[in-house]
Design a protein around this motif. Sequence first.
Motif, PDB file in Angstrom:
ATOM      1  N   LEU A  99       1.373  -3.565   5.368  1.00 50.64           N
ATOM      2  CA  LEU A  99       1.028  -3.133   4.020  1.00 50.64           C
ATOM      3  C   LEU A  99       1.759  -3.917   2.945  1.00 50.64           C
ATOM      4  O   LEU A  99       1.157  -4.350   1.957  1.00 50.64           O
ATOM      5  CB  LEU A  99       1.314  -1.639   3.869  1.00 50.64           C
ATOM      6  N   MET A 100       3.067  -4.122   3.086  1.00 50.87           N
ATOM      7  CA  MET A 100       3.845  -4.807   2.052  1.00 50.87           C
ATOM      8  C   MET A 100       3.367  -6.245   1.862  1.00 50.87           C
ATOM      9  O   MET A 100       3.254  -6.728   0.733  1.00 50.87           O
ATOM     10  CB  MET A 100       5.327  -4.773   2.405  1.00 50.87           C
ATOM     11  N   LYS A 101       3.086  -6.930   2.979  1.00 49.02           N
ATOM     12  CA  LYS A 101       2.592  -8.311   2.860  1.00 49.02           C
ATOM     13  C   LYS A 101       1.229  -8.323   2.173  1.00 49.02           C
ATOM     14  O   LYS A 101       0.922  -9.238   1.397  1.00 49.02           O
ATOM     15  CB  LYS A 101       2.500  -8.954   4.242  1.00 49.02           C
ATOM     16  N   GLY A 102       0.431  -7.319   2.468  1.00 47.99           N
ATOM     17  CA  GLY A 102      -0.872  -7.227   1.826  1.00 47.99           C
ATOM     18  C   GLY A 102      -0.739  -7.041   0.329  1.00 47.99           C
ATOM     19  O   GLY A 102      -1.460  -7.672  -0.453  1.00 47.99           O
ATOM     20  N   LYS A 103       0.175  -6.175  -0.091  1.00 47.20           N
ATOM     21  CA  LYS A 103       0.395  -5.956  -1.522  1.00 47.20           C
ATOM     22  C   LYS A 103       0.879  -7.231  -2.215  1.00 47.20           C
ATOM     23  O   LYS A 103       0.465  -7.549  -3.331  1.00 47.20           O
ATOM     24  CB  LYS A 103       1.409  -4.828  -1.724  1.00 47.20           C
ATOM     25  N   ASP A 104       1.766  -7.955  -1.546  1.00 46.86           N
ATOM     26  CA  ASP A 104       2.269  -9.203  -2.121  1.00 46.86           C
ATOM     27  C   ASP A 104       1.144 -10.224  -2.278  1.00 46.86           C
ATOM     28  O   ASP A 104       1.097 -10.967  -3.266  1.00 46.86           O
ATOM     29  CB  ASP A 104       3.369  -9.787  -1.230  1.00 46.86           C
ATOM     30  N   LEU A 105       0.227 -10.247  -1.299  1.00 47.58           N
ATOM     31  CA  LEU A 105      -0.888 -11.188  -1.373  1.00 47.58           C
ATOM     32  C   LEU A 105      -1.816 -10.836  -2.527  1.00 47.58           C
ATOM     33  O   LEU A 105      -2.328 -11.732  -3.217  1.00 47.58           O
ATOM     34  CB  LEU A 105      -1.662 -11.187  -0.046  1.00 47.58           C
ATOM     35  N   ILE A 106      -2.023  -9.546  -2.762  1.00 48.34           N
ATOM     36  CA  ILE A 106      -2.867  -9.118  -3.873  1.00 48.34           C
ATOM     37  C   ILE A 106      -2.255  -9.560  -5.209  1.00 48.34           C
ATOM     38  O   ILE A 106      -2.958 -10.036  -6.111  1.00 48.34           O
ATOM     39  CB  ILE A 106      -3.050  -7.587  -3.858  1.00 48.34           C
ATOM     40  N   LYS A 107      -0.930  -9.424  -5.338  1.00 46.48           N
ATOM     41  CA  LYS A 107      -0.247  -9.863  -6.562  1.00 46.48           C
ATOM     42  C   LYS A 107      -0.405 -11.375  -6.748  1.00 46.48           C
ATOM     43  O   LYS A 107      -0.657 -11.855  -7.858  1.00 46.48           O
ATOM     44  CB  LYS A 107       1.232  -9.499  -6.489  1.00 46.48           C
ATOM     45  N   ARG A 108      -0.268 -12.093  -5.655  1.00 48.30           N
ATOM     46  CA  ARG A 108      -0.409 -13.555  -5.703  1.00 48.30           C
ATOM     47  C   ARG A 108      -1.830 -13.949  -6.102  1.00 48.30           C
ATOM     48  O   ARG A 108      -2.042 -14.883  -6.871  1.00 48.30           O
ATOM     49  CB  ARG A 108      -0.068 -14.122  -4.325  1.00 48.30           C
ATOM     50  N   MET A 109      -2.767 -13.197  -5.585  1.00 48.63           N
ATOM     51  CA  MET A 109      -4.169 -13.442  -5.889  1.00 48.63           C
ATOM     52  C   MET A 109      -4.458 -13.193  -7.373  1.00 48.63           C
ATOM     53  O   MET A 109      -5.146 -13.978  -8.035  1.00 48.63           O
ATOM     54  CB  MET A 109      -5.014 -12.526  -5.014  1.00 48.63           C
ATOM     55  N   ALA A 110      -3.917 -12.088  -7.899  1.00 46.11           N
ATOM     56  CA  ALA A 110      -4.114 -11.772  -9.313  1.00 46.11           C
ATOM     57  C   ALA A 110      -3.489 -12.848 -10.198  1.00 46.11           C
ATOM     58  O   ALA A 110      -4.070 -13.248 -11.216  1.00 46.11           O
ATOM     59  CB  ALA A 110      -3.511 -10.407  -9.624  1.00 46.11           C
ATOM     60  N   TYR A 111      -2.332 -13.332  -9.801  1.00 43.41           N
ATOM     61  CA  TYR A 111      -1.636 -14.369 -10.566  1.00 43.41           C
ATOM     62  C   TYR A 111      -2.441 -15.669 -10.603  1.00 43.41           C
ATOM     63  O   TYR A 111      -2.409 -16.406 -11.584  1.00 43.41           O
ATOM     64  CB  TYR A 111      -0.260 -14.619  -9.957  1.00 43.41           C
ATOM     65  N   SER A 112      -3.181 -15.936  -9.529  1.00 41.93           N
ATOM     66  CA  SER A 112      -3.969 -17.171  -9.458  1.00 41.93           C
ATOM     67  C   SER A 112      -5.226 -17.108 -10.305  1.00 41.93           C
ATOM     68  O   SER A 112      -5.892 -18.118 -10.522  1.00 41.93           O
ATOM     69  CB  SER A 112      -4.371 -17.461  -8.007  1.00 41.93           C
ATOM     70  N   GLY A 113      -5.585 -15.904 -10.767  1.00 46.05           N
ATOM     71  CA  GLY A 113      -6.758 -15.768 -11.622  1.00 46.05           C
ATOM     72  C   GLY A 113      -8.051 -15.505 -10.874  1.00 46.05           C
ATOM     73  O   GLY A 113      -9.129 -15.550 -11.470  1.00 46.05           O
ATOM     74  N   CYS A 114      -7.962 -15.218  -9.582  1.00 48.50           N
ATOM     75  CA  CYS A 114      -9.164 -14.939  -8.799  1.00 48.50           C
ATOM     76  C   CYS A 114      -9.785 -13.607  -9.201  1.00 48.50           C
ATOM     77  O   CYS A 114      -9.083 -12.641  -9.470  1.00 48.50           O
ATOM     78  CB  CYS A 114      -8.840 -14.890  -7.303  1.00 48.50           C
ATOM     79  N   ARG A 115     -11.095 -13.596  -9.215  1.00 54.95           N
ATOM     80  CA  ARG A 115     -11.803 -12.349  -9.487  1.00 54.95           C
ATOM     81  C   ARG A 115     -12.005 -11.595  -8.177  1.00 54.95           C
ATOM     82  O   ARG A 115     -12.460 -12.153  -7.195  1.00 54.95           O
ATOM     83  CB  ARG A 115     -13.156 -12.634 -10.124  1.00 54.95           C
ATOM     84  N   MET A 116     -11.655 -10.330  -8.198  1.00 57.43           N
ATOM     85  CA  MET A 116     -11.861  -9.514  -7.011  1.00 57.43           C
ATOM     86  C   MET A 116     -13.281  -8.992  -6.992  1.00 57.43           C
ATOM     87  O   MET A 116     -13.880  -8.745  -8.031  1.00 57.43           O
ATOM     88  CB  MET A 116     -10.869  -8.352  -6.982  1.00 57.43           C
ATOM     89  N   GLY A 117     -13.813  -8.844  -5.784  1.00 61.47           N
ATOM     90  CA  GLY A 117     -15.165  -8.331  -5.614  1.00 61.47           C
ATOM     91  C   GLY A 117     -15.261  -7.527  -4.330  1.00 61.47           C
ATOM     92  O   GLY A 117     -14.242  -7.188  -3.716  1.00 61.47           O
ATOM     93  N   PRO A 118     -16.473  -7.189  -3.894  1.00 59.77           N
ATOM     94  CA  PRO A 118     -16.667  -6.328  -2.730  1.00 59.77           C
ATOM     95  C   PRO A 118     -15.932  -6.755  -1.464  1.00 59.77           C
ATOM     96  O   PRO A 118     -15.460  -5.898  -0.719  1.00 59.77           O
ATOM     97  CB  PRO A 118     -18.183  -6.364  -2.530  1.00 59.77           C
ATOM     98  N   PHE A 119     -15.831  -8.052  -1.209  1.00 59.02           N
ATOM     99  CA  PHE A 119     -15.137  -8.495   0.004  1.00 59.02           C
ATOM    100  C   PHE A 119     -13.641  -8.169  -0.067  1.00 59.02           C
ATOM    101  O   PHE A 119     -13.045  -7.709   0.906  1.00 59.02           O
ATOM    102  CB  PHE A 119     -15.334  -9.998   0.225  1.00 59.02           C
TER     103      PHE A 119
END
Length: 597
Positions: free
Chosen positions: A452-472
């Motif tokens: 879980l913690m690694k997953g949360k960190d990846l989400i933060k990294r993803m948001a920082y990169s400017g990626c748009r989240m979607g259904p996948f």
Amino acid sequence: MWAVRRASVSLRSQGFSAGTLRACCVQLTPTTIAEDEAGISESHLSSNTLPLKTFYHTGQTFLNIIGDRRELSSQADARAKKEVDDMEYGISEQEISYDNEDIEEQHNDPELSDAKIDSTEKKSRKKKAQSNLFKAITNSQSLSINSTLAKWVEEGKELSRSEISLAMINLRGLRMYGKALQLSEWVEEKQQIEFTESDYVSRLDLIAKVRGVHKAEMYVERIPNSFRGEKVYRTLLANCVSESKVIKAEETFSKMKDLELPLSTFTYNQLLLLYKRTNKKKVAHVISLMEKDKVKPSLFTYKILIDLKGYSKDIAGMEQIVETMKSEGVEPDIQIKLSLAKHYVSAGREKKAEVVLKEMQGENLKENRWLCGYLLSIYADMGKADEVERVWTACESDPRTPECFAAIEAWGKVKNVEKAEAVFEMMMNKWEKLSSRQYAVLLRVYATNNMLMKGKDLIKRMAYSGCRMGPFTWDALVKLYVQAGEVEKADSVLQKAIQKDQLKPMYGTYKVILNQYARRGDIHNTEKIFLRLREAGYVSRISSFHTLLEAYINAKVPAYGIRERMKADNLYPNHATAIRLAQVEAFRRTSVSDLIE
């Protein structure tokens, strides 16, 4: 028709009379019983239940009595090397019909377009011509392409049928169905070309994809009678099947029979796909109809039958289908061989799977490089980390995006998260910007391995990169929280994402939460998610009711009116659901007896 007679004998042993079989073959609609794959146990798919074995042992009889028809399309596998139909707008076998619940949910997903394709990736694909009109449309920032098209005409640029057709193919290739529909409508309105049958068929397919089957059905009535033939109705049928609209699909098929249109193999394959997902017992009825109408099975017909046997773990039956194919001079293609390998693995026949895989690879894996993604997945399912390593080594020096996806997932399956992360980091270094779908692949690895913690960190990294989240990404995130036992958090995150981005989650995403609430016996939240599925536009499925009943059983509470709710959705209980209905009805009897006492 020896095969049909054999089929009626087999069905009679299951409580079907020959008269019942004939009735089902002549008119499908009145006998609709929708059953979902997930609601039928493997024991109910054995060769004793599914009368396909009647065809395995008739040798050449079954296949020799069948004539030949043409086929439009069958399967949504982007890698399948299928023929493109004779429609100028490029509707291919891969496009119209979907054999996966969530494929149709992926159209127009922002996650498909927010990453740049690197030059290496472009070279790795077959070079496809791009029309200048297509480039002008995609370069436009406007939601409507009308101004772009008007400017194109004003500048005196070419707007021939070939240019329009190529642009349409390019748009379809990127699943830009909305813009493709706009182009089709504009072309007809401005009378740039004279519409042919293929043009009407293309428009119909696009309307179904963008605006739904109901609007597509209305459009059929506007098509001139001279062009309203088999292609039109089979395209409508395919889209009904892709949305699992059982009754509408059966009505369309009956309409084709009433109009005495020639019925192609494609048409019957659509019915097979439909019943593969919703009511496997009706597969025999469709095969009987094919015999009656002298329609020859295609490779995809065999693929469906092989999958049915494979999913039921009837390996002997599956192998008999392959032998029947070969006896008719039809050799299994790569897709069928991959299916065989997957089913062997699922049934615990790993040695047989390895024989098939080795045969496919040949002596030099690099010569069959396109197989690597599939091989990585299958070897990972077998738990063979050494084979995953061998296949990844063959493409590691110059990997393509699909191979990276497959490698990350494969390393995750064999519990080597560090190597999965290494592949992801290599992608970060190799390409300028990753899409959120690429992040989602690693996120699923973290979910599978309960990190879980690694997953949360990846989400933060993803948001920082400017990626748009979607259904996948939502799907991966939901599974991450559910795996960690935080179903309420998964539910909350999904709702916030929907409200923010106004996108439709995948069916499977809802189902993960639904299953978890049901296991807890949490009736309130199970009913809530059940309702959200309906509100999201997903048609009711027997598997959803099956899960809903699980919630009531675990809560030891009667489910009042559940049969009426199913009937209102034109659904009838399969064997497994009927057992659960009996269980919840027992709770009602107990409650009443308690009051009397």
